[in-house]
Design an enzyme around this catalytic site. Structure first.
Site, PDB file in Angstrom:
ATOM      1  N   CYS A  32       4.365  34.081  12.060  1.00  0.00           N
ATOM      2  CA  CYS A  32       4.016  32.706  12.232  1.00  0.00           C
ATOM      3  C   CYS A  32       2.991  32.386  12.934  1.00  0.00           C
ATOM      4  O   CYS A  32       2.532  31.242  12.937  1.00  0.00           O
ATOM      5  CB  CYS A  32       5.216  32.120  12.792  1.00  0.00           C
ATOM      6  SG  CYS A  32       6.811  32.174  11.641  1.00  0.00           S
ATOM      7  N   HIS A  66       9.476  16.289  10.665  1.00  0.00           N
ATOM      8  CA  HIS A  66       9.168  17.482  10.871  1.00  0.00           C
ATOM      9  C   HIS A  66      10.159  18.498  10.837  1.00  0.00           C
ATOM     10  O   HIS A  66      10.262  19.448  11.758  1.00  0.00           O
ATOM     11  CB  HIS A  66       8.236  17.599  12.154  1.00  0.00           C
ATOM     12  CG  HIS A  66       6.860  16.876  12.052  1.00  0.00           C
ATOM     13  ND1 HIS A  66       5.589  17.356  11.364  1.00  0.00           N
ATOM     14  CD2 HIS A  66       6.690  15.397  12.424  1.00  0.00           C
ATOM     15  CE1 HIS A  66       4.760  16.474  11.434  1.00  0.00           C
ATOM     16  NE2 HIS A  66       5.339  15.458  11.877  1.00  0.00           N
ATOM     17  N   ASP A  67      11.158  18.294  10.187  1.00  0.00           N
ATOM     18  CA  ASP A  67      12.413  19.248  10.234  1.00  0.00           C
ATOM     19  C   ASP A  67      12.088  20.517   9.572  1.00  0.00           C
ATOM     20  O   ASP A  67      10.890  20.760   9.095  1.00  0.00           O
ATOM     21  CB  ASP A  67      13.259  18.504   9.618  1.00  0.00           C
ATOM     22  CG  ASP A  67      14.574  18.089  10.602  1.00  0.00           C
ATOM     23  OD1 ASP A  67      15.151  19.181  11.073  1.00  0.00           O
ATOM     24  OD2 ASP A  67      14.678  17.022  10.765  1.00  0.00           O
ATOM     25  N   ASP A 126      15.462  28.674   8.379  1.00  0.00           N
ATOM     26  CA  ASP A 126      15.127  27.264   8.182  1.00  0.00           C
ATOM     27  C   ASP A 126      16.394  26.695   7.477  1.00  0.00           C
ATOM     28  O   ASP A 126      16.869  25.517   7.769  1.00  0.00           O
ATOM     29  CB  ASP A 126      13.952  26.915   7.256  1.00  0.00           C
ATOM     30  CG  ASP A 126      12.864  26.996   8.315  1.00  0.00           C
ATOM     31  OD1 ASP A 126      12.697  26.694   9.461  1.00  0.00           O
ATOM     32  OD2 ASP A 126      11.554  27.060   7.814  1.00  0.00           O
ATOM     33  N   GLY A 157      10.934  35.442  -8.561  1.00  0.00           N
ATOM     34  CA  GLY A 157       9.924  35.353  -7.513  1.00  0.00           C
ATOM     35  C   GLY A 157       8.517  35.173  -8.219  1.00  0.00           C
ATOM     36  O   GLY A 157       8.650  34.835  -9.598  1.00  0.00           O
ATOM     37  N   HIS A 158       7.488  35.193  -7.702  1.00  0.00           N
ATOM     38  CA  HIS A 158       5.963  35.196  -7.899  1.00  0.00           C
ATOM     39  C   HIS A 158       5.000  36.016  -7.267  1.00  0.00           C
ATOM     40  O   HIS A 158       5.263  36.070  -5.982  1.00  0.00           O
ATOM     41  CB  HIS A 158       5.761  33.575  -7.803  1.00  0.00           C
ATOM     42  CG  HIS A 158       4.531  33.328  -8.846  1.00  0.00           C
ATOM     43  ND1 HIS A 158       4.389  33.316 -10.010  1.00  0.00           N
ATOM     44  CD2 HIS A 158       3.031  33.284  -8.176  1.00  0.00           C
ATOM     45  CE1 HIS A 158       2.991  33.022 -10.480  1.00  0.00           C
ATOM     46  NE2 HIS A 158       2.700  33.000  -9.587  1.00  0.00           N
ATOM     47  N   THR A 159       4.197  36.559  -7.901  1.00  0.00           N
ATOM     48  CA  THR A 159       3.341  37.665  -7.077  1.00  0.00           C
ATOM     49  C   THR A 159       1.844  37.216  -7.561  1.00  0.00           C
ATOM     50  O   THR A 159       1.402  36.879  -8.650  1.00  0.00           O
ATOM     51  CB  THR A 159       3.369  38.924  -7.735  1.00  0.00           C
ATOM     52  OG1 THR A 159       3.614  39.354  -9.066  1.00  0.00           O
ATOM     53  CG2 THR A 159       4.797  39.706  -6.936  1.00  0.00           C
ATOM     54  N   ASP A 191      14.644  25.851  14.353  1.00  0.00           N
ATOM     55  CA  ASP A 191      14.495  27.050  14.919  1.00  0.00           C
ATOM     56  C   ASP A 191      13.098  27.048  15.482  1.00  0.00           C
ATOM     57  O   ASP A 191      12.326  26.247  15.255  1.00  0.00           O
ATOM     58  CB  ASP A 191      14.620  27.951  13.714  1.00  0.00           C
ATOM     59  CG  ASP A 191      13.627  27.901  12.478  1.00  0.00           C
ATOM     60  OD1 ASP A 191      12.912  26.864  12.541  1.00  0.00           O
ATOM     61  OD2 ASP A 191      13.524  28.986  11.896  1.00  0.00           O
TER      62      ASP A 191
HETATM   63 CO    CO Z   1      11.862  26.228  11.130  1.00  0.00          CO
HETATM   64 CO    CO Z   2       9.675  27.135   8.305  1.00  0.00          CO
END
Ligand code: CO
Ligand code: CO
Length: 346
Positions: free
Chosen positions: A14, A45-46, A87, A135-137, A223
């Site tokens: 992150c 901004h959740d 999240d 998914g996607h690559t 979080d």
């Molecule tokens: Co978060």
């Molecule tokens: Co996030």
């Protein structure tokens, strides 16, 4: 596995997020369409968007992906998936399914490494009770991995950034310091024990936190990820229109994190977080510098921060400890809005 994924990146996990001040500038002035079913949008901004499907079911939708945060591909997959699922838990929900998001340099790293990353992701998603549906690559260097996750929640159990009330206590469910520890590991200054503890913490799902919040009627949570404990606490205080008092000495730290920061192992993202949040913070005189920088340390797959009533705080903490959130602690209190968003006591 001998390939060291950490060698592919300067900022992993992150801490590779865009700096919060630049992101704020980029989003400024963009219009967001309102909809009567959109219960939570980007404005607070959740951690995720929430869409009311019926009176009893709301969809939680979120995505997170990032470059490697650790050396081992399987563990990277687990951590990236736990972080993406987080999240949904931060909104009080339960993940139901997920899509893989993969960027991988097919000509530079063997596909066995990709397989291990995906295996880590699948195992973590299975542990959460959700399933991968696709998914996607994309061919890209350095590699990046994460999920787009869909969860569900009863609208009455929804927890948002914006519902902390004066008088509530603040609980943090995981220790902080993953940024400093990974930085220390990279330059071979950290202890093996500290690194292992940080990996286990990042791999741990925030599912127990979400259950405890539901049981104790918690309304407000987030979080803790790349913007640091203080960065995310600030967003929550702002959205809730209150101030937080944080007791710095009560904030749980991962083993070895303090020593590494004292040695100067401070990730660049810590300074970016400081630049973003410091003007909204009031630090008590004589605050310890290393501790202060840890409060700005970018977390990857960090814990939940939630506001719980005085009546329920002790039992919530006990439940967390019983459900393997052993370092969960009461780290502060919600107060009426004052001139600063955060007051940090040494
Ligand atoms: Co978060
Ligand atoms: Co996030």
């Amino acid at each position: 596995m001998s390939f060291d994924l950490l060698k592919t990146v300067e900022y992993g996990g992150c801490s590779a997020k865009l700096p919060p001040d630049q992101l704020t500038d980029a989003l400024a002035g963009l219009t967001h369409t309102k909809h009567e079913r959109l219960l939570v949008d980007i404005n607070t901004h959740d951690d995720a968007g929430v869409w009311k499907l019926t009176d009893d079911i709301a969809l939680i939708q979120t995505t997170d992906f990032f470059p490697p945060i650790c050396s081992d591909p399987y563990e990277f997959g687990q951590i990236a998936a736990a972080n993406s699922l987080s999240d949904v838990y931060a909104m009080g929900g339960k993940p139901i399914n997920a899509l893989n998001i993969v960027m991988f340099p097919q000509n530079r790293i063997g596909l066995d490494v990709l397989k291990e990353i995906l295996r880590g992701g699948i195992d973590k998603v299975n542990e959460s009770g959700a399933v991968i549906v696709g998914g996607h690559t994309i061919d890209d260097y350095p590699p990046k991995y994460g999920l787009a996750v869909t969860g569900i929640v009863h609208p009455d159990d929804l927890t948002t950034n914006a519902a902390a009330r004066a008088g509530d206590f603040l609980i943090l469910t995981k220790a902080i310091g993953t940024g400093a520890i990974v930085a220390g590991h990279r330059i071979e200054e950290g202890t093996e024990n500290g690194y292992r503890q940080a990996l286990e913490s990042m791999k741990q799902l925030n599912s127990a936190g979400a259950e405890v919040m539901k049981k104790h009627k918690v309304r407000s949570a987030t979080d803790i990820t790349g913007f640091s404990l203080l960065g995310h606490a600030m967003k929550m205080a702002k959205a809730s229109n209150v101030s937080f008092r944080i007791f710095a000495k009560d904030v749980p730290l991962l083993d070895d994190a303090y020593r590494l920061v004292e040695m100067g192992c401070i990730p660049g993202a810590s300074f970016r977080n400081q630049r973003f949040a410091e003007e909204h913070c009031n630090f008590e005189n004589g605050m310890d510098y290393n501790l202060k920088m840890l409060l700005f340390d970018p977390q990857t797959s960090g814990g939940l921060l939630f506001a719980v009533s005085e009546e329920n705080v002790e039992s919530a903490l006990r439940d967390l400890h019983e459900h393997d959130n052993l370092q969960a602690a009461i780290i502060g209190r919600v107060e009426k809005k004052k001139s600063h968003m955060l007051y940090i006591c040494k």
